[in-house]
Design a protein around this motif. Structure first.
Motif, mmCIF file in Angstrom:
data_model
loop_
_atom_site.group_PDB
_atom_site.id
_atom_site.type_symbol
_atom_site.label_atom_id
_atom_site.label_comp_id
_atom_site.label_asym_id
_atom_site.label_seq_id
_atom_site.Cartn_x
_atom_site.Cartn_y
_atom_site.Cartn_z
ATOM 1 N N SER A 175 0.823 -1.206 0.000
ATOM 2 C CA SER A 175 0.000 0.000 0.000
ATOM 3 C C SER A 175 0.860 1.261 0.000
ATOM 4 N N ILE A 176 1.943 1.239 0.760
ATOM 5 C CA ILE A 176 2.786 2.432 0.878
ATOM 6 C C ILE A 176 3.494 2.732 -0.440
ATOM 7 N N TYR A 177 4.145 1.705 -1.052
ATOM 8 C CA TYR A 177 4.874 2.026 -2.277
ATOM 9 C C TYR A 177 3.926 2.335 -3.433
ATOM 10 N N THR A 178 2.712 1.787 -3.382
ATOM 11 C CA THR A 178 1.718 2.144 -4.397
ATOM 12 C C THR A 178 1.224 3.563 -4.184
ATOM 13 N N VAL B 252 -4.914 -2.107 -5.539
ATOM 14 C CA VAL B 252 -5.052 -0.847 -4.800
ATOM 15 C C VAL B 252 -4.957 0.344 -5.752
ATOM 16 N N ASN B 253 -4.007 0.303 -6.685
ATOM 17 C CA ASN B 253 -3.857 1.396 -7.637
ATOM 18 C C ASN B 253 -5.100 1.541 -8.521
ATOM 19 N N SER B 254 -5.654 0.406 -8.950
ATOM 20 C CA SER B 254 -6.856 0.440 -9.790
ATOM 21 C C SER B 254 -8.064 0.943 -9.009
ATOM 22 N N GLN B 255 -8.175 0.540 -7.754
ATOM 23 C CA GLN B 255 -9.277 1.029 -6.924
ATOM 24 C C GLN B 255 -9.204 2.547 -6.753
#
Length: 561
Positions: free
Chosen positions: A178-181, A363-366
């Motif tokens: 989550s952090i690096y994204t 996560v990026n797509s959401q």
């Protein structure tokens, strides 16, 4: 059979310093890539964060697309499948023909529109906010539940065998992804996916090479597999039998639909097509996945056969060393490879890399869907500077990651709901593919038909997915033996509670035993039939002028001038 297995070394098994260095190094490298792109793109907006500044090339995007679909569940599940059910599942590689269809039919269309959100396109195509909200909402929920499963299931399997604390696995994987994204955006996701895919290949290759050296040869592995009906032409069933868990026809038909759905109807894939520097790179990215996917699946299935040859005559599950078939690979690594410094750490990194790549992509797509379909419509957020908009999307990505971690911690208390959550993604993808087909190729369909069809298709396939849970239907394992186990080993008695077999059920209840491979197919068919029927019954498009660029080029000539 003479006892020829010795498990006494398991008493002293544990991770060494080298293992923690390898494992920690992979996590640190992933975080470092995120930091690099965070610094590099600190003054840029959502175009950079969500679209990679439209500058990505074919190789990293291809590896990212592949890594986002090959999760840790695959790395653990495929060897267990070969060990306890045989290699028939390898036929999933034949579904790679779907990549060619996607490259020729869908990629040029999406690239022309340069979409950030595929669900915003659906809203424009059907001139209805409800279509985009329903489709996008289903995607967000399915991705959230899937991320929780991807975090929790591998952590549980690892903790039960390696004694690696489950809470560390959940936090390390969920929060670091989550952090690096959140700080690095799409470019960080893509390049960390490349690293993690290479780690997955290296981990499986290391297990295969060491396993073949121990067993003696590939020929010996194959001989044992054929003798015990794990391989060989006699194990394959080619008929289409939708109530049977695996047949060649079931596997190919189901996986073609699911791959078509993922690579032509999911936000994760469409977002990457639009981020590429040219259409040629997009073509190559989709096709390039084919050999790498076949390599990964082949390595995973061969790993299962090697483990079976290693434990011929003393199955760890029957002997009580493990409690679930998905634990067979971690057990093998700790039993046979733990004396090699760094190799258990590489295996742990391999498993967790599978989780990292899936979570970061989701996560990026959401975040992209939520920003484009919700926040960007609010005047307060629409007026923000570009850098502030990017900050909002970063917090959205971080929030979805934290939520997935929380659900993963709850998963240990919900039992079979975990399996239902894993099935939800399959139940959504088939209907979403049907919606995309109607949008691109059926200009007469309308928003009422699409919404009703999508809800009905998802509901029907979800109802069939919970059938095995309700009736306790579990796949039968192929026979194993404990005749070569140590004589002083206390073998647990087989359970008297045998799972219900499909053959024991009567119609219509028997229909609920539909193979999981056919859930996506069922959802797609129901959505198409209901969507077309309702559209015809409600006046179709009602003479609404449809913009030509919103349908596929092959049907534009049929539209009124």
């Amino acid at each position: 059979m003479e006892a020829r297995h010795d498990f006494s070394s398991l008493l002293d098994v544990g991770f060494m310093a080298a293992d923690y260095v390898v494992f920690g190094g992979v996590l640190a490298a992933s975080l470092a890539i995120g930091c690099f792109y965070a610094v590099r793109g600190r003054n840029k907006g959502t175009e950079e964060f969500l679209g990679g500044d439209l500058s990505l090339s074919c190789f990293p995007v291809s590896m990212s697309l592949l890594a986002s679909t090959v999760s840790a569940i695959t790395v653990l599940g495929a060897p267990a499948e070969a060990y306890y059910h045989g290699v028939q599942w390898w036929y999933i590689c034949c579904s790679e023909i779907a990549h060619l269809i996607v490259a020729v039919v869908f990629v040029p269309f999406y690239y022309e529109l340069r979409l950030t959100s595929v669900y915003k396109y659906l809203e424009q195509r059907f001139a209805s906010r409800s279509v985009g909200l329903v489709a996008g909402g289903l995607f967000l929920l399915a991705t959230l539940l899937y991320n929780a499963v991807v975090i929790y299931a591998p952590a549980l399997a690892l903790a039960s065998i390696t004694h690696f604390p489950i809470w560390i696995s959940i936090i390390a994987v969920g929060l670091i992804a989550s952090i690096y994204t959140a700080i690095g955006g799409l470019k960080a996701v893509v390049w960390t996916d490349v690293l993690q895919l290479l780690i997955m290949v290296a981990g499986l290759a290391a297990v295969v090479i060491k396993g073949l050296l121990d067993v003696g040869s590939f020929q010996e592995v194959w001989r044992v597999a054929v003798d015990h009906n794990r391989a060989g032409p006699q194990i394959f069933t080619y008929e289409y039998l939708p109530l049977q868990r695996h047949t060649v026809s079931n596997i190919i038909s189901g996986s073609v639909v699911m791959k078509m759905a993922y690579y032509s109807a999911s936000q994760t894939a469409v977002q990457r097509y639009s981020s590429m520097k040219s259409l040629r790179h997009a073509y190559i990215a989709v096709v390039m996945m084919i050999p790498f996917y076949i390599l990964l699946v082949s390595l995973a299935m061969l790993t299962g056969l090697i483990i079976f040859a290693t434990y011929e005559g003393c199955d760890p599950l029957a002997a009580g060393f493990i409690t679930s078939k998905d634990q067979i690979l971690p057990f093998y690594v700790m039993d046979r490879l733990s004396h090699i410094p760094g190799l258990p750490g590489l295996f742990l990194a391999c498993i967790l890399s599978g989780s990292l790549s899936s979570i970061s992509s989701g996560v990026n797509s959401q975040a992209a869907v939520t920003w484009e379909d919700v926040f960007s419509r609010c005047p307060r957020f629409a007026r923000l500077p570009h850098t502030s908009k990017a900050t909002v999307t970063k917090f959205l990505a971080l929030g979805y990651g934290v939520l997935a971690v929380c659900l993963a911690f709850l998963a240990g208390n919900v039992g079979s709901v975990l399996q239902a959550a894993g099935s939800f993604s399959s139940c959504v993808n088939g209907p979403l593919l049907a919606v995309i087909i109607m949008a691109l190729f059926m200009p007469f369909t309308n928003n009422k038909g699409v919404c009703v069809g999508l809800v009905m298709g998802t509901a029907v396939s979800l109802a069939f997915s919970v059938g095995p849970l309700v009736f306790g239907i579990k796949p039968e394992l192929l026979p194993t033996s404990t005749s070569a186990c140590p004589v002083n080993l206390s073998i647990p008695q087989p359970s008297e509670n045998h799972p219900i077999r499909v053959e024991e059920l009567e119609y219509p209840v028997k229909l609920l035993a539909l193979s999981y491979t056919q859930l996506g197919v069922l959802g797609m068919i129901v959505t198409l039939v209901v969507g077309v029927t309702v559209s015809l019954a409600t006046g179709m498009s009602k003479d609404r002028r449809l913009e030509r660029n919103l349908v596929h080029p092959s049907v534009r000539r049929f539209l009124p001038a």
